[in-house]
Write a protein that holds these residues in place. Structure first.
Motif, short mmCIF file in Angstrom:
data_model
loop_
_atom_site.label_atom_id
_atom_site.label_comp_id
_atom_site.label_asym_id
_atom_site.label_seq_id
_atom_site.Cartn_x
_atom_site.Cartn_y
_atom_site.Cartn_z
N THR A 95 0.84 -1.20 0.00
CA THR A 95 0.00 0.00 0.00
C THR A 95 0.87 1.25 0.00
N ALA A 96 1.92 1.25 0.81
CA ALA A 96 2.82 2.41 0.86
C ALA A 96 3.49 2.63 -0.49
N VAL A 97 3.92 1.56 -1.13
CA VAL A 97 4.57 1.69 -2.44
C VAL A 97 3.57 2.25 -3.45
N GLN A 98 2.38 1.71 -3.48
CA GLN A 98 1.39 2.17 -4.45
C GLN A 98 0.96 3.60 -4.21
N ARG A 99 0.87 4.01 -2.96
CA ARG A 99 0.44 5.38 -2.66
C ARG A 99 1.53 6.40 -2.94
N GLU A 100 2.77 6.03 -2.74
CA GLU A 100 3.87 6.99 -2.83
C GLU A 100 4.59 6.99 -4.17
N ALA A 101 4.41 5.95 -4.97
CA ALA A 101 5.13 5.86 -6.24
C ALA A 101 4.51 6.79 -7.27
N PRO A 102 5.34 7.47 -8.05
CA PRO A 102 4.81 8.25 -9.16
C PRO A 102 4.14 7.30 -10.17
N ALA A 103 3.08 7.75 -10.81
CA ALA A 103 2.30 6.90 -11.71
C ALA A 103 3.17 6.28 -12.80
N GLU A 104 4.12 7.04 -13.33
CA GLU A 104 4.93 6.52 -14.44
C GLU A 104 5.92 5.45 -14.00
N ALA A 105 6.18 5.31 -12.70
CA ALA A 105 7.13 4.31 -12.21
C ALA A 105 6.49 3.27 -11.31
N ALA A 106 5.17 3.28 -11.18
CA ALA A 106 4.49 2.41 -10.22
C ALA A 106 4.77 0.93 -10.48
N GLY A 107 4.75 0.51 -11.73
CA GLY A 107 4.99 -0.90 -12.03
C GLY A 107 6.38 -1.34 -11.66
N ARG A 108 7.37 -0.55 -12.02
CA ARG A 108 8.76 -0.90 -11.71
C ARG A 108 9.01 -0.88 -10.21
N LEU A 109 8.45 0.12 -9.52
CA LEU A 109 8.66 0.20 -8.08
C LEU A 109 7.94 -0.92 -7.33
N THR A 110 6.76 -1.30 -7.81
CA THR A 110 6.05 -2.42 -7.19
C THR A 110 6.82 -3.72 -7.38
N ALA A 111 7.36 -3.94 -8.58
CA ALA A 111 8.16 -5.14 -8.83
C ALA A 111 9.42 -5.15 -7.95
N THR A 112 10.06 -4.00 -7.82
CA THR A 112 11.25 -3.91 -6.97
C THR A 112 10.89 -4.17 -5.51
N ALA A 113 9.78 -3.59 -5.05
CA ALA A 113 9.35 -3.81 -3.67
C ALA A 113 9.05 -5.29 -3.43
N ASN A 114 8.39 -5.94 -4.38
CA ASN A 114 8.12 -7.37 -4.24
C ASN A 114 9.41 -8.16 -4.11
N THR A 115 10.39 -7.83 -4.92
CA THR A 115 11.68 -8.52 -4.85
C THR A 115 12.34 -8.29 -3.49
N LEU A 116 12.34 -7.04 -3.02
CA LEU A 116 12.97 -6.72 -1.75
C LEU A 116 12.26 -7.36 -0.57
N VAL A 117 10.94 -7.56 -0.68
CA VAL A 117 10.18 -8.16 0.41
C VAL A 117 10.29 -9.68 0.42
N PHE A 118 10.20 -10.31 -0.75
CA PHE A 118 10.11 -11.77 -0.80
C PHE A 118 11.45 -12.48 -1.01
N ALA A 119 12.43 -11.86 -1.65
CA ALA A 119 13.70 -12.53 -1.91
C ALA A 119 14.44 -12.92 -0.63
N PRO A 120 14.50 -12.04 0.39
CA PRO A 120 15.21 -12.48 1.61
C PRO A 120 14.59 -13.73 2.24
N ASN A 121 13.29 -13.86 2.18
CA ASN A 121 12.64 -15.04 2.75
C ASN A 121 13.05 -16.29 1.97
N ALA A 122 13.03 -16.22 0.66
CA ALA A 122 13.41 -17.38 -0.15
C ALA A 122 14.88 -17.73 0.08
N LEU A 123 15.73 -16.72 0.16
CA LEU A 123 17.15 -16.98 0.40
C LEU A 123 17.38 -17.57 1.80
#
Length: 127
Positions: free
Chosen positions: A30-58
């Protein structure tokens, strides 16, 4: 609690973690979606997903490797101490970052930029 030698205690701890995790994930996305500029929302959401889920998998892969080479009776207490030390370090750092003696933590937003207003819009000209 998961390091104690009681199956019921480990199960209860896992349930608490399972109940709390969705709240954290929803807050982050929610924070990423609310704060990301519209033109970068997709890239920032993908980056946030990686930063949130990758440490758990590793950490799962790393934990599986540790269990293969170390006895679990050694591993669990060591990990419990490491987790406690990590939490203590975060608590000390949190006290230092709140600005004790420097007028508190005015203007801090947890790293996210605040655009103003409840909905993220400008407050100029408003009552």
């Amino acid at each position: 609690m998961r390091a104690l030698p009681y199956g019921a205690m480990a199960l209860a701890a896992s349930a608490v973690i399972g109940l709390g995790m969705p709240w954290v994930l929803v807050a982050v996305m929610t924070a990423v979606q609310r704060e990301a500029p519209a033109e970068a929302a997709g890239r920032l959401t993908a980056t946030a997903n990686t930063l949130v889920f990758a440490p758990n998998a590793l950490s799962i892969a790393f934990g599986a490797g540790l269990v293969a080479v170390l006895d679990v009776r050694i591993l669990l207490p060591v990990l419990a101490l490491a987790g406690t030390a990590w939490a203590a370090g975060l608590a000390v750092r949190g006290r230092r970052d709140t600005g004790e003696g420097r007028g508190g933590c005015r203007g801090r937003t947890g790293g996210l930029a605040v655009r103003g207003g409840q909905g993220g819009g400008s407050m100029e000209g408003g009552a």
